[in-house]
Design a protein around this motif. Structure first.
Motif, mmCIF file in Angstrom:
data_model
loop_
_atom_site.group_PDB
_atom_site.id
_atom_site.type_symbol
_atom_site.label_atom_id
_atom_site.label_comp_id
_atom_site.label_asym_id
_atom_site.label_seq_id
_atom_site.Cartn_x
_atom_site.Cartn_y
_atom_site.Cartn_z
ATOM 1 N N MET A 1 0.786 -1.176 0.047
ATOM 2 C CA MET A 1 0.016 -0.111 0.142
ATOM 3 C C MET A 1 0.809 1.174 0.080
ATOM 4 S SD MET A 1 -3.440 0.738 0.873
ATOM 5 C CE MET A 1 -4.051 2.262 0.168
ATOM 6 N N PHE A 2 1.718 1.395 1.184
ATOM 7 C CA PHE A 2 2.348 2.491 1.166
ATOM 8 C C PHE A 2 3.986 2.037 1.142
ATOM 9 C CE2 PHE A 2 -0.908 4.207 3.886
ATOM 10 C CZ PHE A 2 -1.646 4.844 2.719
ATOM 11 N N SER A 28 8.098 -0.306 9.665
ATOM 12 C CA SER A 28 6.977 -1.534 10.161
ATOM 13 C C SER A 28 6.283 -1.707 8.830
ATOM 14 C CB SER A 28 5.877 -0.985 10.825
ATOM 15 O OG SER A 28 5.619 0.226 10.532
ATOM 16 N N LEU A 29 6.435 -0.725 7.787
ATOM 17 C CA LEU A 29 5.849 -0.944 6.506
ATOM 18 C C LEU A 29 6.828 -1.593 5.456
ATOM 19 C CD1 LEU A 29 3.428 2.148 5.928
ATOM 20 C CD2 LEU A 29 2.664 -0.241 6.274
ATOM 21 N N CYS A 152 -1.003 12.122 -3.771
ATOM 22 C CA CYS A 152 -0.994 10.620 -3.112
ATOM 23 C C CYS A 152 -1.595 11.226 -1.567
ATOM 24 C CB CYS A 152 0.310 10.170 -2.939
ATOM 25 S SG CYS A 152 1.493 11.065 -2.130
ATOM 26 N N SER A 153 -1.531 9.799 -0.827
ATOM 27 C CA SER A 153 -2.260 10.174 0.588
ATOM 28 C C SER A 153 -1.192 11.134 1.218
ATOM 29 C CB SER A 153 -2.399 8.942 1.295
ATOM 30 O OG SER A 153 -3.519 8.269 0.537
ATOM 31 N N VAL A 154 -1.651 11.947 2.550
ATOM 32 C CA VAL A 154 -0.987 12.810 3.211
ATOM 33 C C VAL A 154 -1.187 12.410 5.005
ATOM 34 C CG1 VAL A 154 -0.510 15.189 3.557
ATOM 35 C CG2 VAL A 154 -1.118 14.399 1.407
ATOM 36 N N ILE A 155 -0.114 12.375 5.384
ATOM 37 C CA ILE A 155 -0.128 12.252 6.807
ATOM 38 C C ILE A 155 0.398 13.621 7.518
ATOM 39 C CG2 ILE A 155 1.004 11.245 9.251
ATOM 40 C CD1 ILE A 155 0.513 8.797 8.023
ATOM 41 N N GLY B 17 -11.108 2.625 0.190
ATOM 42 C CA GLY B 17 -9.861 2.949 0.042
ATOM 43 C C GLY B 17 -9.361 3.465 1.629
ATOM 44 N N THR B 20 -9.180 0.405 3.593
ATOM 45 C CA THR B 20 -7.819 -0.570 3.203
ATOM 46 C C THR B 20 -6.749 0.079 4.004
ATOM 47 O OG1 THR B 20 -8.948 -0.834 1.234
ATOM 48 C CG2 THR B 20 -6.906 -1.775 1.299
ATOM 49 N N ALA B 21 -6.505 1.467 3.524
ATOM 50 C CA ALA B 21 -5.204 2.059 4.043
ATOM 51 C C ALA B 21 -5.133 1.789 5.409
ATOM 52 C CB ALA B 21 -5.220 3.467 3.622
ATOM 53 N N GLU B 24 -4.338 -1.749 6.401
ATOM 54 C CA GLU B 24 -2.959 -1.857 6.383
ATOM 55 C C GLU B 24 -2.054 -1.383 7.365
ATOM 56 O OE1 GLU B 24 0.300 -2.654 3.210
ATOM 57 O OE2 GLU B 24 -1.816 -3.242 3.399
ATOM 58 N N LEU B 25 -2.235 -0.037 7.657
ATOM 59 C CA LEU B 25 -1.408 0.356 8.859
ATOM 60 C C LEU B 25 -1.371 -0.225 9.885
ATOM 61 C CD1 LEU B 25 -1.901 4.380 8.424
ATOM 62 C CD2 LEU B 25 0.321 2.981 8.144
ATOM 63 N N SER B 28 0.462 -3.448 10.159
ATOM 64 C CA SER B 28 1.867 -3.432 10.313
ATOM 65 C C SER B 28 2.353 -2.706 11.586
ATOM 66 C CB SER B 28 2.311 -2.595 8.965
ATOM 67 O OG SER B 28 1.839 -1.570 8.799
ATOM 68 N N THR B 29 1.559 -1.974 12.142
ATOM 69 C CA THR B 29 2.007 -1.372 13.434
ATOM 70 C C THR B 29 1.504 -1.851 14.609
ATOM 71 O OG1 THR B 29 0.184 0.333 13.164
ATOM 72 C CG2 THR B 29 2.213 1.060 12.279
ATOM 73 N N ARG B 126 -10.989 12.242 1.333
ATOM 74 C CA ARG B 126 -11.002 13.435 0.629
ATOM 75 C C ARG B 126 -12.086 13.367 -0.275
ATOM 76 N NH1 ARG B 126 -9.196 18.083 -0.569
ATOM 77 N NH2 ARG B 126 -8.369 17.958 -2.653
ATOM 78 N N LEU B 153 -4.216 11.262 8.722
ATOM 79 C CA LEU B 153 -3.822 10.877 7.064
ATOM 80 C C LEU B 153 -5.044 10.806 6.228
ATOM 81 C CD1 LEU B 153 -2.477 8.759 5.015
ATOM 82 C CD2 LEU B 153 -3.057 6.870 6.375
ATOM 83 N N THR B 154 -4.677 11.821 4.964
ATOM 84 C CA THR B 154 -5.659 11.940 4.204
ATOM 85 C C THR B 154 -5.591 10.980 3.070
ATOM 86 O OG1 THR B 154 -5.444 14.202 5.207
ATOM 87 C CG2 THR B 154 -6.898 13.979 3.163
ATOM 88 N N VAL B 155 -6.426 10.249 2.945
ATOM 89 C CA VAL B 155 -6.275 9.279 1.725
ATOM 90 C C VAL B 155 -6.813 9.849 0.489
ATOM 91 C CG1 VAL B 155 -6.863 6.980 0.701
ATOM 92 C CG2 VAL B 155 -6.393 7.170 3.431
ATOM 93 N N GLN B 156 -6.192 10.154 -0.512
ATOM 94 C CA GLN B 156 -6.910 10.649 -1.611
ATOM 95 C C GLN B 156 -7.819 9.628 -2.471
ATOM 96 O OE1 GLN B 156 -6.324 13.721 -2.812
ATOM 97 N NE2 GLN B 156 -4.435 14.568 -1.926
#
Lengths: 175, 176
Positions: A1-2, A28-29, A152-155, B17, B20-21, B24-25, B28-29, B126, B153-156
């Motif tokens: 994903m990222f 972690s990713l 793209c996505s933004v944190i 979406g 899913t993001a 996923e995060l 993994s965290t 968004r 976290l903004t997912v486009q």
């Protein structure tokens, strides 16, 4: 994903937190990092150009000296920021994360979006200076620009409340 | 780093979406998820109060009130079902997930929930409004960015390509 994470570095107090967040995420990713520092005149520590228009217009010798001094200051500043960036790159590499870096000159928001696009980033991590209201309108909000223009996505990592006071002070002196 | 992730979902195309993001995060965290659905009057497919307005007085009957209430219940249930389905997906992937449905203005509700639950990351989509429609409809992500107590976290969304092409123009405008 990222898989490709772009990190906006500006060597401010909150920048450390942004870097750590991105590094933890990348670890972690198992993603790769791109550290971007944008040289911009509103940044703290950016050398100011000495312009004594009334004197220097007549005295070419002085004018030249001023120019030389300015370009020297500029080079020192560029070297310093580059070195700081290099330290961060080393730190990330030591943590086992593939890291790339770049230093550009320009308007932070648009430069970040451009780099994100050309490098093919799928996540941008950046901090928030915490300006709002009038100071946000005057100084501009980089995070706001990036949020609206990023490919793209933004944190957006919030600044710590402790840093709030110093940021506000800074904003006050600027305005 | 991120241990409590709040996911704002609204049953739109983008929500998948966003989910899913977030998943996923979280995977993994090792974070836990809270799936949030906000019932609001802004949301698409929201029931309208059906009143007829002839010139002298509005007609508002019991049947209409009942219809309206039933519509709301339908929306509420479908929202909850949606959250539960996603929560099950998350649990199947080994991520702790809880569901929450609140009523109110989405932007404020998301920030309030994040504060209450002490989330350290908000994941949000968004809608991709910009210019006039953003000014009129408001940007939830923009409000949350400015008022959130934690990272956002903004997912486009799907409109990425449209925004892509507009970026160089804006950049050129800025530098000139």
């Amino acid at each position: 994903m990222f898989q490709k994470i772009l990190v906006a570095i500006d060597h401010s107090d909150s920048s450390r937190r942004v870097f750590e967040t991105a590094l933890t995420l990348a670890k972690s990713l198992s993603a790769q990092l791109m550290l971007v520092h944008v040289l911009t005149p509103v940044e703290k520590g950016y050398p100011e150009r000495a312009t004594w228009a009334d004197i220097s217009n007549f005295d070419t010798q002085l004018q030249q000296e001023l120019m030389e001094r300015y370009s020297q200051q500029w080079q020192t500043f560029e070297q310093q920021t580059l070195q700081r960036l290099q330290w961060l790159v080393n730190e990330a590499e030591d943590a086992g994360v593939t890291t790339d870096w770049t230093q550009r000159f320009g308007t932070p928001g648009s430069v970040l979006c451009q780099v994100a696009k050309t490098w093919g980033a799928d996540l941008i991590v950046l901090g928030r200076r915490g300006h709002r209201g009038l100071t946000e309108m005057l100084l501009g909000s980089v995070s706001n620009y990036v949020l609206h223009h990023a490919p793209c996505s933004v944190i957006v990592v919030q600044h710590l409340p402790v840093a709030d006071a110093s940021t506000l002070d800074q904003a006050a002196t600027v305005s | 780093m991120f241990t409590k992730i709040l996911v704002a979902l609204d049953q739109s195309d983008q929500s998948q979406g966003v989910f899913t993001a977030a998943l996923e995060l979280a995977k993994s965290t090792g974070a836990q998820l809270m799936l949030l659905h906000v019932l609001s009057f802004d949301e698409q497919n929201q029931p309208m109060l059906p009143t007829f307005c002839p010139p002298y007085f509005p007609i508002y009957t019991e049947e209409l009130a009942k219809y309206y209430q039933a519509e709301w219940e339908r929306i509420t249930t479908s929202g909850l079902n949606y959250l539960n389905t996603l929560a099950q997906t998350a649990r199947a992937a080994g991520v702790a997930a809880e569901c929450q449905q609140v009523m109110g203005d989405p932007s404020r509700a998301i920030c309030a929930q994040a504060r209450e639950w002490s989330a350290d990351l908000i994941v949000i989509g968004r809608r991709g409004h910009s210019g006039l429609s953003e000014w009129l409809l408001g940007s939830v992500s923009n409000y949350v960015l400015h008022h959130a107590p934690c990272a956002v976290l903004t997912v486009q969304g799907v409109t990425t390509s449209a925004m892509d092409s507009s970026t160089p123009d804006t950049a050129a405008l800025k530098s000139s």
